[in-house]
Design an enzyme around this catalytic site. Structure first.
Site, PDB file in Angstrom:
ATOM      1  N   LEU A 107       0.859  -1.186   0.000  1.00 26.88           N
ATOM      2  CA  LEU A 107       0.000   0.000   0.000  1.00 26.88           C
ATOM      3  C   LEU A 107       0.893   1.232   0.000  1.00 26.88           C
ATOM      4  O   LEU A 107       1.995   1.212   0.556  1.00 26.88           O
ATOM      5  CB  LEU A 107      -0.909   0.022   1.237  1.00 26.88           C
ATOM      6  CG  LEU A 107      -2.023  -1.041   1.309  1.00 26.88           C
ATOM      7  CD1 LEU A 107      -2.710  -0.985   2.667  1.00 26.88           C
ATOM      8  CD2 LEU A 107      -3.032  -0.870   0.189  1.00 26.88           C
ATOM      9  N   ASP A 108       0.395   2.323  -0.603  1.00 28.72           N
ATOM     10  CA  ASP A 108       1.136   3.577  -0.585  1.00 28.72           C
ATOM     11  C   ASP A 108       1.294   4.074   0.853  1.00 28.72           C
ATOM     12  O   ASP A 108       0.512   3.702   1.744  1.00 28.72           O
ATOM     13  CB  ASP A 108       0.404   4.647  -1.409  1.00 28.72           C
ATOM     14  CG  ASP A 108       0.369   4.312  -2.891  1.00 28.72           C
ATOM     15  OD1 ASP A 108       1.222   3.520  -3.341  1.00 28.72           O
ATOM     16  OD2 ASP A 108      -0.510   4.841  -3.593  1.00 28.72           O
ATOM     17  N   ALA A 109       2.255   4.944   1.060  1.00 27.99           N
ATOM     18  CA  ALA A 109       2.531   5.446   2.412  1.00 27.99           C
ATOM     19  C   ALA A 109       1.308   6.113   3.040  1.00 27.99           C
ATOM     20  O   ALA A 109       1.050   5.969   4.239  1.00 27.99           O
ATOM     21  CB  ALA A 109       3.700   6.425   2.373  1.00 27.99           C
ATOM     22  N   THR A 111      -1.831   5.478   2.421  1.00 34.30           N
ATOM     23  CA  THR A 111      -3.008   4.607   2.401  1.00 34.30           C
ATOM     24  C   THR A 111      -3.053   3.738   3.643  1.00 34.30           C
ATOM     25  O   THR A 111      -2.033   3.254   4.113  1.00 34.30           O
ATOM     26  CB  THR A 111      -2.993   3.711   1.142  1.00 34.30           C
ATOM     27  OG1 THR A 111      -2.957   4.541  -0.023  1.00 34.30           O
ATOM     28  CG2 THR A 111      -4.234   2.835   1.082  1.00 34.30           C
ATOM     29  N   HIS A 199      -0.295   3.604  -8.024  1.00 32.45           N
ATOM     30  CA  HIS A 199      -1.272   4.648  -7.682  1.00 32.45           C
ATOM     31  C   HIS A 199      -2.586   4.475  -8.446  1.00 32.45           C
ATOM     32  O   HIS A 199      -3.231   5.449  -8.818  1.00 32.45           O
ATOM     33  CB  HIS A 199      -0.697   6.045  -7.978  1.00 32.45           C
ATOM     34  CG  HIS A 199       0.368   6.476  -7.035  1.00 32.45           C
ATOM     35  ND1 HIS A 199       1.096   7.637  -7.204  1.00 32.45           N
ATOM     36  CD2 HIS A 199       0.868   5.904  -5.913  1.00 32.45           C
ATOM     37  CE1 HIS A 199       1.982   7.758  -6.232  1.00 32.45           C
ATOM     38  NE2 HIS A 199       1.862   6.711  -5.434  1.00 32.45           N
TER      39      HIS A 199
END
Length: 281
Positions: A107-109, A111, A199
């Site tokens: 997961l993105d930072a 998220t 993304h």
């Protein structure tokens, strides 16, 4: 056959140095005899290991569920930001787990939400393989409201897939069919996708001139995030939860074309999630 010190470290008894200390103390018995040597080989199917008189509890693989907190990064390498691995107990940061414990997807930072840690490489390969097209469900909060007259257009676009422009070094692509579900709040939706481009969720809504202000993964396949886990908390997955992935293989033949990519859970029940400490129905 496995080395005894590796087995003990895997069981959470510490580093190899810690394990040697335990062995030298005479606390370990194999088949009724005290063992001091760390590099003897053990047959886990036949040999009995006792530590301080208690049978050693061994797991073939480890499966953890975490509710990722925003601001942490999905890497094992320490840097400026805290990693999700640093939030694990020391028992999961022994040399064995440093080498074997990994994430099923990232997961993105910024998220939040469901992460799976495991030592089961076969499961990871199965879930992240493009052929499997495992569903990932997200709660999405947008900066702009979705108007009632826009819902039908969005449902059709997402269900068919559409072109996503390039971003940075990432090429443009056509998204696979996805499912958007609207809520009572005009700027909040659930989105289910079966791929994981860079993304992707943010880029998908950007096509419609909207921005994601909050993103949380709430489900992977049939596994839903435990709503009792606070951000940053984790727990072992139950045998029942692990078994939810046992039927995953490749897509059935009827999904061979890109007309539909969804792998339906048996119990497609409504998910209640917590956002910033609040429960959203």
């Amino acid at each position: 056959m496995e080395r005894l010190d590796k087995i003990l470290s895997h069981a959470g008894l510490g580093t190899r140095r810690d394990v040697r200390r335990i062995l030298h103390s005479g606390a370990v018995c194999v088949n009724g005899e005290v063992v001091y040597i760390p590099d003897i080989h053990i047959d886990l199917e036949r040999d009995e290991i006792l530590v301080n008189g208690n049978p050693l509890a061994l797991e073939k693989n480890v499966y953890l569920m975490m509710n990722k907190v925003a601001g942490t990064v999905c890497t094992s390498k320490e840097g400026e930001r805290q990693t999700v691995f640093e939030q694990l107990d020391e028992n999961y940061r022994t040399p064995y787990f440093v080498s074997h414990l990994h994430l099923v997807g990232r997961l993105d930072a910024d998220t939040e939400g469901l992460l799976i840690f495991t030592t089961d490489g076969a499961l990871t390969h199965k879930l992240i393989s493009p052929k499997t097209r495992c569903e990932k469900k997200y709660f999405v909060r947008l900066k702009k409201n979705i108007l009632p007259e826009e819902r039908g257009v969005l449902q059709e676009k997402f269900s068919r897939g559409f072109k996503i422009p390039a971003e940075g070094a990432e090429s443009e692509f056509v998204s696979l069919p996805a499912k958007i579900e609207f809520t009572e709040n005009a700027n909040e939706v659930f989105l289910t996708i079966c791929e994981g481009k860079f993304h992707q969720v943010k880029r998908m809504f950007r096509v419609f001139e909207n921005e994601v202000s909050y993103l949380k993964r709430v489900q992977i396949g049939a596994l839903a995030l435990d709503e009792n886990l606070a951000p940053g908390e984790y727990r072992k997955m139950t045998a029942g939860e692990v078994s939810l992935f046992s039927s995953f293989s490749c897509l059935p033949r009827e999904y061979a074309s890109n007309t539909d990519c969804r792998v339906r859970p048996d119990n497609d029940k409504e998910i209640q999630i917590k956002v910033n400490g609040e429960k959203n129905d």
